[in-house]
Design a protein around this motif. Structure first.
Motif, PDB file in Angstrom:
ATOM      1  N   ASP A 127       0.209  43.747  -1.049  1.00 28.76           N
ATOM      2  CA  ASP A 127      -1.385  43.416  -2.015  1.00 28.76           C
ATOM      3  C   ASP A 127      -1.027  42.684  -3.210  1.00 28.76           C
ATOM      4  O   ASP A 127      -1.723  41.443  -3.067  1.00 28.76           O
ATOM      5  CB  ASP A 127      -2.236  44.551  -2.295  1.00 28.76           C
ATOM      6  CG  ASP A 127      -3.029  45.648  -1.123  1.00 28.76           C
ATOM      7  OD1 ASP A 127      -1.719  45.391  -0.360  1.00 28.76           O
ATOM      8  OD2 ASP A 127      -4.333  45.635  -1.561  1.00 28.76           O
ATOM      9  N   GLY A 128      -0.024  43.316  -3.838  1.00 30.98           N
ATOM     10  CA  GLY A 128       0.579  42.757  -4.689  1.00 30.98           C
ATOM     11  C   GLY A 128       1.669  41.102  -5.204  1.00 30.98           C
ATOM     12  O   GLY A 128       1.070  39.444  -5.233  1.00 30.98           O
ATOM     13  N   LEU A 129       2.177  41.212  -3.624  1.00 34.25           N
ATOM     14  CA  LEU A 129       2.881  39.682  -3.350  1.00 34.25           C
ATOM     15  C   LEU A 129       1.509  38.612  -2.371  1.00 34.25           C
ATOM     16  O   LEU A 129       2.084  37.572  -2.913  1.00 34.25           O
ATOM     17  CB  LEU A 129       4.299  39.838  -2.245  1.00 34.25           C
ATOM     18  CG  LEU A 129       5.105  41.359  -2.450  1.00 34.25           C
ATOM     19  CD1 LEU A 129       5.854  41.009  -1.840  1.00 34.25           C
ATOM     20  CD2 LEU A 129       5.818  39.533  -3.554  1.00 34.25           C
ATOM     21  N   ARG A 130       0.682  39.112  -2.339  1.00 30.37           N
ATOM     22  CA  ARG A 130      -0.746  37.957  -1.684  1.00 30.37           C
ATOM     23  C   ARG A 130      -1.342  37.848  -3.253  1.00 30.37           C
ATOM     24  O   ARG A 130      -1.808  36.510  -2.536  1.00 30.37           O
ATOM     25  CB  ARG A 130      -1.029  38.680   0.125  1.00 30.37           C
ATOM     26  CG  ARG A 130       0.424  38.809   0.615  1.00 30.37           C
ATOM     27  CD  ARG A 130      -0.897  39.791   1.585  1.00 30.37           C
ATOM     28  NE  ARG A 130       0.567  39.992   2.693  1.00 30.37           N
ATOM     29  CZ  ARG A 130      -0.086  40.218   4.077  1.00 30.37           C
ATOM     30  NH1 ARG A 130      -1.005  40.901   4.104  1.00 30.37           N
ATOM     31  NH2 ARG A 130       0.969  40.733   4.705  1.00 30.37           N
ATOM     32  N   GLY A 131      -1.520  38.703  -4.213  1.00 30.46           N
ATOM     33  CA  GLY A 131      -2.888  38.609  -5.204  1.00 30.46           C
ATOM     34  C   GLY A 131      -3.923  38.843  -4.818  1.00 30.46           C
ATOM     35  O   GLY A 131      -4.712  38.307  -5.116  1.00 30.46           O
ATOM     36  N   PRO A 166       7.530  39.262 -11.527  1.00 33.68           N
ATOM     37  CA  PRO A 166       6.195  38.133 -12.176  1.00 33.68           C
ATOM     38  C   PRO A 166       5.558  37.086 -11.834  1.00 33.68           C
ATOM     39  O   PRO A 166       5.058  36.173 -12.264  1.00 33.68           O
ATOM     40  CB  PRO A 166       6.826  38.259 -13.164  1.00 33.68           C
ATOM     41  CG  PRO A 166       8.401  37.540 -13.261  1.00 33.68           C
ATOM     42  CD  PRO A 166       8.379  38.258 -11.661  1.00 33.68           C
ATOM     43  N   ASN A 167       5.633  36.414  -9.803  1.00 36.44           N
ATOM     44  CA  ASN A 167       5.364  35.533  -9.228  1.00 36.44           C
ATOM     45  C   ASN A 167       3.289  35.352  -9.696  1.00 36.44           C
ATOM     46  O   ASN A 167       3.104  33.933  -9.758  1.00 36.44           O
ATOM     47  CB  ASN A 167       5.298  35.423  -7.790  1.00 36.44           C
ATOM     48  CG  ASN A 167       6.346  35.581  -7.246  1.00 36.44           C
ATOM     49  OD1 ASN A 167       7.326  36.549  -8.572  1.00 36.44           O
ATOM     50  ND2 ASN A 167       6.865  34.662  -6.618  1.00 36.44           N
ATOM     51  N   TYR A 172      -1.183  40.015 -14.091  1.00 36.68           N
ATOM     52  CA  TYR A 172      -1.443  40.667 -12.995  1.00 36.68           C
ATOM     53  C   TYR A 172      -0.161  41.550 -12.725  1.00 36.68           C
ATOM     54  O   TYR A 172      -0.872  42.612 -12.148  1.00 36.68           O
ATOM     55  CB  TYR A 172      -1.174  39.638 -12.045  1.00 36.68           C
ATOM     56  CG  TYR A 172      -1.730  39.769 -10.493  1.00 36.68           C
ATOM     57  CD1 TYR A 172      -3.156  40.138 -10.000  1.00 36.68           C
ATOM     58  CD2 TYR A 172      -0.735  40.235  -9.282  1.00 36.68           C
ATOM     59  CE1 TYR A 172      -3.377  40.290  -8.922  1.00 36.68           C
ATOM     60  CE2 TYR A 172      -1.140  41.080  -8.102  1.00 36.68           C
ATOM     61  CZ  TYR A 172      -2.295  40.959  -8.037  1.00 36.68           C
ATOM     62  OH  TYR A 172      -2.050  41.299  -7.035  1.00 36.68           O
ATOM     63  N   THR A 173       0.681  41.274 -13.407  1.00 40.99           N
ATOM     64  CA  THR A 173       2.010  42.196 -12.637  1.00 40.99           C
ATOM     65  C   THR A 173       2.259  42.933 -13.100  1.00 40.99           C
ATOM     66  O   THR A 173       2.040  44.612 -13.079  1.00 40.99           O
ATOM     67  CB  THR A 173       3.456  41.030 -12.850  1.00 40.99           C
ATOM     68  OG1 THR A 173       3.348  39.925 -11.977  1.00 40.99           O
ATOM     69  CG2 THR A 173       4.275  42.023 -12.902  1.00 40.99           C
ATOM     70  N   THR A 174       1.826  43.110 -14.740  1.00 40.75           N
ATOM     71  CA  THR A 174       1.404  44.356 -15.595  1.00 40.75           C
ATOM     72  C   THR A 174       0.598  45.323 -15.115  1.00 40.75           C
ATOM     73  O   THR A 174       0.146  46.949 -15.444  1.00 40.75           O
ATOM     74  CB  THR A 174       1.706  43.970 -17.503  1.00 40.75           C
ATOM     75  OG1 THR A 174       2.686  43.275 -17.495  1.00 40.75           O
ATOM     76  CG2 THR A 174       1.369  45.630 -17.840  1.00 40.75           C
ATOM     77  N   GLU A 175      -0.733  45.030 -15.173  1.00 43.34           N
ATOM     78  CA  GLU A 175      -1.654  45.806 -14.419  1.00 43.34           C
ATOM     79  C   GLU A 175      -1.488  46.525 -13.215  1.00 43.34           C
ATOM     80  O   GLU A 175      -2.321  47.833 -12.899  1.00 43.34           O
ATOM     81  CB  GLU A 175      -3.366  44.852 -14.125  1.00 43.34           C
ATOM     82  CG  GLU A 175      -3.152  43.812 -15.815  1.00 43.34           C
ATOM     83  CD  GLU A 175      -4.072  45.275 -16.995  1.00 43.34           C
ATOM     84  OE1 GLU A 175      -4.020  46.986 -16.148  1.00 43.34           O
ATOM     85  OE2 GLU A 175      -3.002  45.490 -17.825  1.00 43.34           O
ATOM     86  N   PHE A 176      -0.717  45.698 -11.981  1.00 42.96           N
ATOM     87  CA  PHE A 176      -0.435  45.550 -10.277  1.00 42.96           C
ATOM     88  C   PHE A 176       0.368  47.213 -10.604  1.00 42.96           C
ATOM     89  O   PHE A 176       0.335  48.317 -10.575  1.00 42.96           O
ATOM     90  CB  PHE A 176       0.385  45.139 -10.388  1.00 42.96           C
ATOM     91  CG  PHE A 176       0.674  45.872  -8.736  1.00 42.96           C
ATOM     92  CD1 PHE A 176      -0.420  45.382  -7.964  1.00 42.96           C
ATOM     93  CD2 PHE A 176       1.745  46.234  -8.226  1.00 42.96           C
ATOM     94  CE1 PHE A 176       0.120  46.087  -5.808  1.00 42.96           C
ATOM     95  CE2 PHE A 176       3.056  46.398  -7.350  1.00 42.96           C
ATOM     96  CZ  PHE A 176       1.816  45.925  -6.081  1.00 42.96           C
ATOM     97  N   ARG A 177       1.739  47.112 -11.958  1.00 48.34           N
ATOM     98  CA  ARG A 177       2.334  48.178 -12.220  1.00 48.34           C
ATOM     99  C   ARG A 177       1.738  49.481 -12.347  1.00 48.34           C
ATOM    100  O   ARG A 177       1.657  51.070 -11.818  1.00 48.34           O
ATOM    101  CB  ARG A 177       3.230  47.915 -13.295  1.00 48.34           C
ATOM    102  CG  ARG A 177       5.033  49.226 -13.133  1.00 48.34           C
ATOM    103  CD  ARG A 177       5.231  48.086 -13.835  1.00 48.34           C
ATOM    104  NE  ARG A 177       5.027  48.030 -15.611  1.00 48.34           N
ATOM    105  CZ  ARG A 177       5.003  47.158 -16.030  1.00 48.34           C
ATOM    106  NH1 ARG A 177       5.407  45.708 -15.104  1.00 48.34           N
ATOM    107  NH2 ARG A 177       5.175  46.690 -16.952  1.00 48.34           N
TER     108      ARG A 177
END
Length: 234
Positions: A127-131, A166-167, A172-177
């Protein structure tokens, strides 16, 4: 002349009949073999599940062991650890490469037929890698947790935390974590803080794609999982 043609016609018809019988017999034999194999597998699974408690690892390529042998993936290594400690558990690797939280939710009903004692949820990385929108990922993970609890309230759930490069931008990266510790706290379930801790970013522990752990990397992933799992099985 007519008599000869008639005899030849009869022989040809007989040959076709023999061919049909042979094909039919082969088909029956193949079916019987398949059914026998299936029955044996079902009996073995029943025996195993009766004897042992089941730990089901539900995830993506990280669980499936992409790029390495199945016996080198961390679920199989967990089985070795359990056996060495004489703990009566059987692990099931239910990892599917490329799986998203949405895909996992869609196949969950079939997987829960295993009636696991412990359910290790490892999804979200794709999910994260696909945004994919963060609210969708969080909602799908919550739906999976709810479905497991509804199927069997006694099943213990462990959530594997995940982080991404962090792509997609720092926000987004912070909220994903944050998704994973928030879900673990809200549902009062154990959390593996970061599945790939001490593995992610190390070229010596990952395949050429820089994402999937090598066999050596899975040894470390196994320890990350075991650190939390051992408190549940004991």
């Amino acid at each position: 002349m007519k008599s000869s043609l008639l005899a030849m016609h009869t022989i040809i018809k007989f040959r076709y009949f023999l061919l049909f019988i042979c094909l039919l017999s082969c088909g029956d034999a193949k079916t019987t073999k398949t059914e026998t194999t299936k029955t044996s597998q079902e009996e073995a699974a029943t025996t195993r599940e009766t004897k042992d408690n089941t730990i089901l690892f539900f995830g993506d390529s990280l669980t499936a062991g992409y790029g390495i042998k199945l016996e080198e993936a961390f679920p199989a290594l967990i089985q070795q650890r359990l056996d060495s400690l004489n703990l009566p558990y059987t692990t099931i690797n239910s990892g599917v490469s490329g799986e998203t939280t949405s895909g996992g939710l869609n196949r969950l009903d079939w997987v829960l037929r295993q009636e696991p004692s412990i359910f290790v949820l490892e999804l979200g990385a794709n999910d994260g890698l696909r945004g994919i929108p963060l609210e969708n990922t969080k909602a799908n993970l919550q739906a999976i947790i709810d479905a497991v609890k509804a199927k069997n309230p006694n099943t213990k759930i462990i959530l594997a935390g995940m982080q991404i490069p962090p792509n997609m931008g720092p926000e987004y990266t912070t909220e994903f974590r944050k998704i994973f510790p928030e879900l673990a706290k809200a549902n009062a379930i154990p959390l593996i803080p970061f599945l790939l801790d001490k593995v992610a970013g190390d070229p010596n522990l990952n395949l050429e794609d820089g994402i999937h752990p090598t066999a050596e990397g899975h040894q470390i992933v196994m320890e990350n999982v075991w650190e939390v799992l051992k408190k549940v099985v004991k």
